[in-house]
Design an enzyme around this catalytic site. Sequence first.
Site, PDB file in Angstrom:
ATOM      1  CD  GLU A   1      -1.083   0.724   3.639  1.00 52.80           C
ATOM      2  OE1 GLU A   1      -1.546   1.857   3.443  1.00 52.80           O
ATOM      3  OE2 GLU A   1      -1.253   0.076   4.693  1.00 52.80           O
TER       4      GLU A   1
ATOM      5  CE  LYS B   1      -6.691   7.252   5.748  1.00 56.24           C
ATOM      6  NZ  LYS B   1      -6.981   7.587   7.159  1.00 56.24           N
TER       7      LYS B   1
ATOM      8  CE  LYS C   1       0.750   1.916  14.517  1.00 53.80           C
ATOM      9  NZ  LYS C   1       0.659   2.459  13.185  1.00 53.80           N
TER      10      LYS C   1
HETATM   11  N1  PSU Z   1      -2.779   1.718  10.700  1.00 54.26           N
HETATM   12  C1  PSU Z   1      -1.443   1.757  10.851  1.00 54.26           C
HETATM   13  N2  PSU Z   1      -0.686   2.334   9.885  1.00 54.26           N
HETATM   14  C2  PSU Z   1      -1.233   2.864   8.750  1.00 54.26           C
HETATM   15  C3  PSU Z   1      -2.648   2.804   8.591  1.00 54.26           C
HETATM   16  C4  PSU Z   1      -3.370   2.215   9.578  1.00 54.26           C
HETATM   17  O1  PSU Z   1      -0.945   1.269  11.856  1.00 54.26           O
HETATM   18  O2  PSU Z   1      -0.494   3.393   7.900  1.00 54.26           O
HETATM   19  C5  PSU Z   1      -3.277   3.330   7.323  1.00 54.26           C
HETATM   20  C6  PSU Z   1      -3.582   2.189   6.338  1.00 54.26           C
HETATM   21  O3  PSU Z   1      -3.441   2.664   5.019  1.00 54.26           O
HETATM   22  C7  PSU Z   1      -5.056   1.897   6.621  1.00 54.26           C
HETATM   23  C8  PSU Z   1      -5.562   3.285   6.897  1.00 54.26           C
HETATM   24  O4  PSU Z   1      -5.732   1.289   5.532  1.00 54.26           O
HETATM   25  O5  PSU Z   1      -4.538   3.922   7.643  1.00 54.26           O
HETATM   26  C9  PSU Z   1      -6.854   3.273   7.674  1.00 54.26           C
HETATM   27  O6  PSU Z   1      -7.364   4.564   7.773  1.00 54.26           O
HETATM   28  P1  PSU Z   1      -8.821   4.807   8.362  1.00 54.26           P
HETATM   29  O7  PSU Z   1      -8.715   4.432   9.813  1.00 54.26           O
HETATM   30  O8  PSU Z   1      -9.079   6.270   8.129  1.00 54.26           O
HETATM   31  O9  PSU Z   1      -9.739   3.926   7.572  1.00 54.26           O
END
Ligand code: PSU
Length: 308
Positions: free
Chosen positions: A27, A88, A161
Amino acid sequence: MTLPAFVHLSPEVAKARAEKRPIVALESTIITHGMPYPQNLDMARAVEAEVRSGGAAPATIAVQGGALKIGLSDTELEQLAQTPQARKLSRADLAACIASGEAGATTVAATMIAAELAGIRVFATGGIGGVHKGAEQSFDISADLQELAQTSVTVVCAGAKAILDMPKTLEVLETLGVPVITYGQDAFPAFWSRSSGLPSPLRLDRPVQIAQSHLTRLALGLTGGQLVANPIPEEDEIPAEVMIPLIEAAQAEAEVQNIQAKAVTPFLLGRIFELSDGRSLRSNIKLVLNNARLGAAIACEMSALEQK
Ligand code: PSU
Ligand code: MN
């Protein structure tokens, strides 16, 4: 299978595809919104190298100049790493970004969509999005979870996380019918720590079994992917008791500053890196490399099984 004209494959990915050799998708939101420059570029290059040394072709995915790129040249990778203002992109945003010509970085959800389109079955990253703490108020549940329920890609991560509500994240995945498989241990890992204290719904100990499980789901006609949780190597681990106060401090700041929606995850990641004086960033890079290695192994096993 012919791809739409806006899809550009790198020469390396096109060749691997033609020869039916293993490919691992990567990604790009982790590059633009997950880590600062220049560590993000070093990480992206090292992860690609790790996939190659594991016997697979790396396919970093991003949107540039109206094209959905599956595999980036080193110049394109460098450009992207220096575009923190890139959009994003999740499922909702992907097509509009291709249409507008803006630069965009794919999240787990959008990377899965692009990977499936190109026939790539395995994808390695760091962490996935999930159910945020306080979701009962904010309704903030990442579109990554829905994507895992509908797109047939095996996603290797290091667990989730502690910025997320982990029990709720696992509950939603269960409701959606997503297999959550921890590699080689019983406990679900928590990104910087090897254990979250929660049991993993499933466990497999060998890459070939994970590959077999993916193919078996296809044969059963089951939609959706698999989430593989790969514990961080012991020597790179940061104990939960070190990370939790930093995560809580970052979360309190996000609340005071009224950070919302798409901005939440990048804000928290950035503050946690700062509050840990870079220690969490070093571990983050190590665990992504570890996931790239496992992703390559699974992709190789899957190719071998399919050629039988
Ligand atoms: N969690 C991490 N590192 C990241 C992301 C999530 O520990 O880089 C990134 C990934 O690209 C994931 C996105 O798909 O954040 C999720 O964002 P949201 O919570 O806005 O859906
Ligand atoms: Mn969200």
